[in-house]
Scaffold this active site. Structure first.
Site, PDB file in Angstrom:
ATOM      1  N   LEU A  72       0.826  -1.209   0.000  1.00 36.15           N
ATOM      2  CA  LEU A  72       0.000   0.000   0.000  1.00 36.15           C
ATOM      3  C   LEU A  72       0.859   1.258   0.000  1.00 36.15           C
ATOM      4  O   LEU A  72       1.979   1.265   0.514  1.00 36.15           O
ATOM      5  CB  LEU A  72      -0.971  -0.015   1.177  1.00 36.15           C
ATOM      6  CG  LEU A  72      -0.481   0.083   2.615  1.00 36.15           C
ATOM      7  CD1 LEU A  72      -0.363   1.530   3.056  1.00 36.15           C
ATOM      8  CD2 LEU A  72      -1.465  -0.639   3.524  1.00 36.15           C
ATOM      9  N   HIS A  73       0.348   2.300  -0.612  1.00 36.70           N
ATOM     10  CA  HIS A  73       1.112   3.548  -0.716  1.00 36.70           C
ATOM     11  C   HIS A  73       0.187   4.733  -0.955  1.00 36.70           C
ATOM     12  O   HIS A  73      -0.832   4.613  -1.612  1.00 36.70           O
ATOM     13  CB  HIS A  73       2.146   3.454  -1.844  1.00 36.70           C
ATOM     14  CG  HIS A  73       1.591   2.998  -3.164  1.00 36.70           C
ATOM     15  ND1 HIS A  73       1.332   1.667  -3.443  1.00 36.70           N
ATOM     16  CD2 HIS A  73       1.225   3.687  -4.278  1.00 36.70           C
ATOM     17  CE1 HIS A  73       0.845   1.564  -4.658  1.00 36.70           C
ATOM     18  NE2 HIS A  73       0.763   2.768  -5.197  1.00 36.70           N
ATOM     19  N   TRP A  74       0.596   5.853  -0.393  1.00 36.91           N
ATOM     20  CA  TRP A  74      -0.081   7.118  -0.639  1.00 36.91           C
ATOM     21  C   TRP A  74       0.542   7.812  -1.840  1.00 36.91           C
ATOM     22  O   TRP A  74       1.753   7.780  -2.009  1.00 36.91           O
ATOM     23  CB  TRP A  74       0.102   8.068   0.551  1.00 36.91           C
ATOM     24  CG  TRP A  74      -0.782   7.826   1.727  1.00 36.91           C
ATOM     25  CD1 TRP A  74      -0.413   7.263   2.916  1.00 36.91           C
ATOM     26  CD2 TRP A  74      -2.160   8.187   1.848  1.00 36.91           C
ATOM     27  NE1 TRP A  74      -1.502   7.240   3.756  1.00 36.91           N
ATOM     28  CE2 TRP A  74      -2.570   7.801   3.137  1.00 36.91           C
ATOM     29  CE3 TRP A  74      -3.082   8.792   0.984  1.00 36.91           C
ATOM     30  CZ2 TRP A  74      -3.866   8.005   3.596  1.00 36.91           C
ATOM     31  CZ3 TRP A  74      -4.380   8.992   1.436  1.00 36.91           C
ATOM     32  CH2 TRP A  74      -4.756   8.598   2.732  1.00 36.91           C
TER      33      TRP A  74
END
Ligand SMILES: [Zn+2]
Length: 163
Positions: free
Chosen positions: A119-121
């Protein structure tokens, strides 16, 4: 929100699947952080420039641990990522003076995640009219030199963030 037109993203998605393993985990391991475009390692998170950006100063923030589900982050990991996100937004404001910023997290492939298992912003600075000039930039592609200039511009701001 209008979709930015970024044709090189197709190359990105193609390449991401060809690369062995997870590109975030690979970047976290890289020794030369400039080459990897990694701006900061905090205790539990990593901040990097997106190699295939939607706009100048497009950052990616991820937990250091390979995890696809936000709910599986520990309180400490989540807190560290949230702090890093807030700092990154402040830094983008200071260094790029954008008119606005888009924040986004794509959970799952159907939501548009190019790399769905880590997951990543996304932090994307926005300027008035960037929808209009983006296609022009898109045609010329975003060259590594350009990314390294962005890197050198942002890096000093992230010095205090590094664990
Ligand atoms: Zn990973």
């Amino acid at each position: 929100m209008k979709q930015l037109w970024a044709p090189w993203r197709m190359t990105y998605i193609g390449q991401a699947f060809k690369e062995v393993g997870c590109i975030f985990c690979a970047k976290i391991q890289e020794k030369d952080s400039r080459e990897a475009l990694v701006l900061a390692h905090t205790r539990h998170s990593v901040v990097m420039l997106n190699k295939y950006p939607y706009n100048n100063g497009h950052l990616l923030l991820a937990p250091r641990r390979h995890e696809k589900d936000l709910s599986n982050l520990s309180g400490e990991e989540y807190g560290d990522l949230a702090d890093a996100l807030r700092s990154a937004i402040d830094i983008v404001r200071q260094s790029y003076n954008p008119s606005g910023i888009n924040l986004g997290m794509n959970l799952g492939k159907c939501a548009g995640a190019g790399i769905e298992h880590h997951l990543h912003w996304h932090v994307v600075p926005r300027w008035e009219g960037d929808n209009n000039f983006m296609p022009v930039i898109g045609e010329t592609r975003v060259m590594p030199q350009h990314l390294l200039e962005s890197y050198d511009r942002l890096k000093p701001y992230f010095q205090n963030l590094c664990a």
